[in-house]
Design a protein around this motif. Sequence first.
Motif, PDB file in Angstrom:
ATOM      1  N   LYS A 145      16.045 -14.978   5.175  1.00  0.00           N
ATOM      2  CA  LYS A 145      16.586 -16.041   4.333  1.00  0.00           C
ATOM      3  C   LYS A 145      15.865 -17.363   4.577  1.00  0.00           C
ATOM      4  CE  LYS A 145      20.918 -17.919   2.683  1.00  0.00           C
ATOM      5  NZ  LYS A 145      22.360 -17.801   2.701  1.00  0.00           N
ATOM      6  N   ALA A 146      15.548 -17.657   5.833  1.00  0.00           N
ATOM      7  CA  ALA A 146      14.843 -18.908   6.150  1.00  0.00           C
ATOM      8  C   ALA A 146      13.469 -18.932   5.477  1.00  0.00           C
ATOM      9  CB  ALA A 146      14.697 -19.074   7.661  1.00  0.00           C
ATOM     10  N   ASP A 147      12.755 -17.809   5.484  1.00  0.00           N
ATOM     11  CA  ASP A 147      11.452 -17.737   4.811  1.00  0.00           C
ATOM     12  C   ASP A 147      11.584 -18.081   3.334  1.00  0.00           C
ATOM     13  OD1 ASP A 147       9.904 -16.845   7.048  1.00  0.00           O
ATOM     14  OD2 ASP A 147      10.678 -14.809   6.738  1.00  0.00           O
ATOM     15  N   ARG A 148      12.598 -17.508   2.700  1.00  0.00           N
ATOM     16  CA  ARG A 148      12.785 -17.736   1.261  1.00  0.00           C
ATOM     17  C   ARG A 148      13.188 -19.178   0.965  1.00  0.00           C
ATOM     18  NH1 ARG A 148      14.556 -12.711   2.341  1.00  0.00           N
ATOM     19  NH2 ARG A 148      16.782 -13.138   2.332  1.00  0.00           N
ATOM     20  N   ILE A 149      14.011 -19.756   1.827  1.00  0.00           N
ATOM     21  CA  ILE A 149      14.416 -21.153   1.636  1.00  0.00           C
ATOM     22  C   ILE A 149      13.206 -22.077   1.782  1.00  0.00           C
ATOM     23  CG2 ILE A 149      15.738 -23.058   2.666  1.00  0.00           C
ATOM     24  CD1 ILE A 149      17.955 -20.944   3.257  1.00  0.00           C
ATOM     25  N   ILE A 150      12.404 -21.851   2.814  1.00  0.00           N
ATOM     26  CA  ILE A 150      11.197 -22.670   3.022  1.00  0.00           C
ATOM     27  C   ILE A 150      10.251 -22.518   1.833  1.00  0.00           C
ATOM     28  CG2 ILE A 150       9.110 -22.909   4.439  1.00  0.00           C
ATOM     29  CD1 ILE A 150      10.977 -22.197   6.870  1.00  0.00           C
ATOM     30  N   HIS A 151      10.053 -21.286   1.371  1.00  0.00           N
ATOM     31  CA  HIS A 151       9.180 -21.026   0.221  1.00  0.00           C
ATOM     32  C   HIS A 151       9.670 -21.815  -0.995  1.00  0.00           C
ATOM     33  CE1 HIS A 151       6.569 -17.840  -1.924  1.00  0.00           C
ATOM     34  NE2 HIS A 151       6.835 -18.789  -2.797  1.00  0.00           N
ATOM     35  N   LYS A 152      10.969 -21.766  -1.253  1.00  0.00           N
ATOM     36  CA  LYS A 152      11.523 -22.463  -2.416  1.00  0.00           C
ATOM     37  C   LYS A 152      11.414 -23.979  -2.278  1.00  0.00           C
ATOM     38  CE  LYS A 152      14.624 -18.809  -3.864  1.00  0.00           C
ATOM     39  NZ  LYS A 152      15.992 -18.358  -4.032  1.00  0.00           N
ATOM     40  N   ILE A 153      11.663 -24.513  -1.088  1.00  0.00           N
ATOM     41  CA  ILE A 153      11.591 -25.962  -0.890  1.00  0.00           C
ATOM     42  C   ILE A 153      10.157 -26.458  -1.080  1.00  0.00           C
ATOM     43  CG2 ILE A 153      11.754 -27.814   0.834  1.00  0.00           C
ATOM     44  CD1 ILE A 153      14.247 -26.313   1.947  1.00  0.00           C
ATOM     45  N   ILE A 154       9.195 -25.804  -0.427  1.00  0.00           N
ATOM     46  CA  ILE A 154       7.801 -26.230  -0.569  1.00  0.00           C
ATOM     47  C   ILE A 154       7.344 -26.049  -2.015  1.00  0.00           C
ATOM     48  CG2 ILE A 154       5.420 -25.785   0.129  1.00  0.00           C
ATOM     49  CD1 ILE A 154       6.541 -24.936   2.874  1.00  0.00           C
ATOM     50  N   GLY A 155       7.723 -24.930  -2.618  1.00  0.00           N
ATOM     51  CA  GLY A 155       7.376 -24.695  -4.012  1.00  0.00           C
ATOM     52  C   GLY A 155       7.981 -25.729  -4.934  1.00  0.00           C
ATOM     53  N   TYR A 156       9.222 -26.124  -4.654  1.00  0.00           N
ATOM     54  CA  TYR A 156       9.905 -27.128  -5.470  1.00  0.00           C
ATOM     55  C   TYR A 156       9.190 -28.479  -5.387  1.00  0.00           C
ATOM     56  CZ  TYR A 156      13.373 -30.615  -6.786  1.00  0.00           C
ATOM     57  OH  TYR A 156      14.003 -31.677  -7.355  1.00  0.00           O
ATOM     58  N   ILE A 157       8.809 -28.846  -4.193  1.00  0.00           N
ATOM     59  CA  ILE A 157       8.159 -30.143  -4.010  1.00  0.00           C
ATOM     60  C   ILE A 157       6.775 -30.162  -4.665  1.00  0.00           C
ATOM     61  CG2 ILE A 157       7.139 -31.701  -2.289  1.00  0.00           C
ATOM     62  CD1 ILE A 157       9.491 -30.842  -0.431  1.00  0.00           C
ATOM     63  N   SER A 158       5.993 -29.105  -4.454  1.00  0.00           N
ATOM     64  CA  SER A 158       4.584 -29.144  -4.856  1.00  0.00           C
ATOM     65  C   SER A 158       4.218 -28.209  -6.002  1.00  0.00           C
ATOM     66  CB  SER A 158       3.711 -28.808  -3.650  1.00  0.00           C
ATOM     67  OG  SER A 158       3.978 -27.488  -3.219  1.00  0.00           O
ATOM     68  N   ASP A 159       5.199 -27.595  -6.653  1.00  0.00           N
ATOM     69  CA  ASP A 159       4.935 -26.653  -7.744  1.00  0.00           C
ATOM     70  C   ASP A 159       3.935 -25.581  -7.298  1.00  0.00           C
ATOM     71  OD1 ASP A 159       5.210 -25.467 -10.192  1.00  0.00           O
ATOM     72  OD2 ASP A 159       3.999 -26.914 -11.288  1.00  0.00           O
ATOM     73  N   SER A 160       4.216 -25.020  -6.145  1.00  0.00           N
ATOM     74  CA  SER A 160       3.294 -24.027  -5.582  1.00  0.00           C
ATOM     75  C   SER A 160       4.015 -22.733  -5.223  1.00  0.00           C
ATOM     76  CB  SER A 160       2.603 -24.604  -4.342  1.00  0.00           C
ATOM     77  OG  SER A 160       3.579 -25.013  -3.388  1.00  0.00           O
ATOM     78  N   TYR A 161       4.916 -22.331  -6.109  1.00  0.00           N
ATOM     79  CA  TYR A 161       5.615 -21.069  -5.893  1.00  0.00           C
ATOM     80  C   TYR A 161       4.611 -19.927  -5.862  1.00  0.00           C
ATOM     81  CZ  TYR A 161       9.918 -23.571  -6.933  1.00  0.00           C
ATOM     82  OH  TYR A 161      10.975 -24.445  -6.905  1.00  0.00           O
ATOM     83  N   HIS A 162       4.934 -18.888  -5.159  1.00  0.00           N
ATOM     84  CA  HIS A 162       4.107 -17.684  -5.009  1.00  0.00           C
ATOM     85  C   HIS A 162       2.855 -17.927  -4.175  1.00  0.00           C
ATOM     86  CE1 HIS A 162       6.768 -15.866  -7.870  1.00  0.00           C
ATOM     87  NE2 HIS A 162       6.416 -16.710  -8.805  1.00  0.00           N
ATOM     88  N   LEU A 163       2.774 -19.073  -3.492  1.00  0.00           N
ATOM     89  CA  LEU A 163       1.628 -19.359  -2.636  1.00  0.00           C
ATOM     90  C   LEU A 163       2.037 -19.505  -1.177  1.00  0.00           C
ATOM     91  CD1 LEU A 163      -0.207 -21.976  -4.888  1.00  0.00           C
ATOM     92  CD2 LEU A 163      -0.667 -19.530  -4.649  1.00  0.00           C
ATOM     93  N   HIS A 164       3.293 -19.226  -0.886  1.00  0.00           N
ATOM     94  CA  HIS A 164       3.797 -19.385   0.479  1.00  0.00           C
ATOM     95  C   HIS A 164       4.263 -18.019   0.986  1.00  0.00           C
ATOM     96  CE1 HIS A 164       3.299 -23.569  -0.314  1.00  0.00           C
ATOM     97  NE2 HIS A 164       4.028 -23.434  -1.412  1.00  0.00           N
ATOM     98  N   SER A 165       5.152 -17.997   1.942  1.00  0.00           N
ATOM     99  CA  SER A 165       5.646 -16.756   2.548  1.00  0.00           C
ATOM    100  C   SER A 165       4.496 -15.906   3.081  1.00  0.00           C
ATOM    101  CB  SER A 165       6.497 -15.956   1.549  1.00  0.00           C
ATOM    102  OG  SER A 165       7.653 -16.672   1.206  1.00  0.00           O
TER     103      SER A 165
END
Length: 193
Positions: free
Chosen positions: A50-70
């Motif tokens: 769950k922490a991985d997914r939350i971090i992914h969503k937060i970073i993606g939300y800030i920088s519009d970089s979904y699918h580039l984390h995790s």
Amino acid sequence: MKILIIDYRPGKETAEIVANATDAGHDIYIASAEEPSLPHLKRDIKIGNKADRIIHKIIGYISDSYHLHSTRPTSSLLSRIAEINPDVIHIYNIEEHYINIPLTAYVLMKYKIPTLLTLENPSRIYRDTKALIKRRRHNKELFTSTFSTWELLHIASSSKEVTEDELAADHPGYIVAEGKEAETYMRIYEAIR
């Protein structure tokens, strides 16, 4: 045939695919970020936490970089894929933010594993209307480039327009018949193997 299905949270549709494939004598593995919604489905590979997914969503939300984390959960998943050595991989749900798509593409190309990607809305991969910093053009170029070089990638959708989208244009596209999804996917697995 060994088939690995990657899904954010496997549900009824995944269960139907698993039942059809098992009846046909295939070995099925399920990788998911969340527990399957049906108790009789068994998850073989857990993708992150769950922490991985939350971090992914937060970073993606800030920088519009979904699918580039995790990266860590994706690397762990890819290590397990190397161990299982499936004949076909089906990424059933890519619209949720739980895997790193470019890293996944790179490794699956390296191992030359035929991959079926179910895609319903291509723009959701590179565009998020809620992101603070909008990087649509950059993201579209990145994912179009990633997909265009992804050998052995096949696209499935319920819509012909999706299979003709710029992201999917360089790959064989399959239309999934409504009400016959599991049977259609089995035919596609056999064709791409």
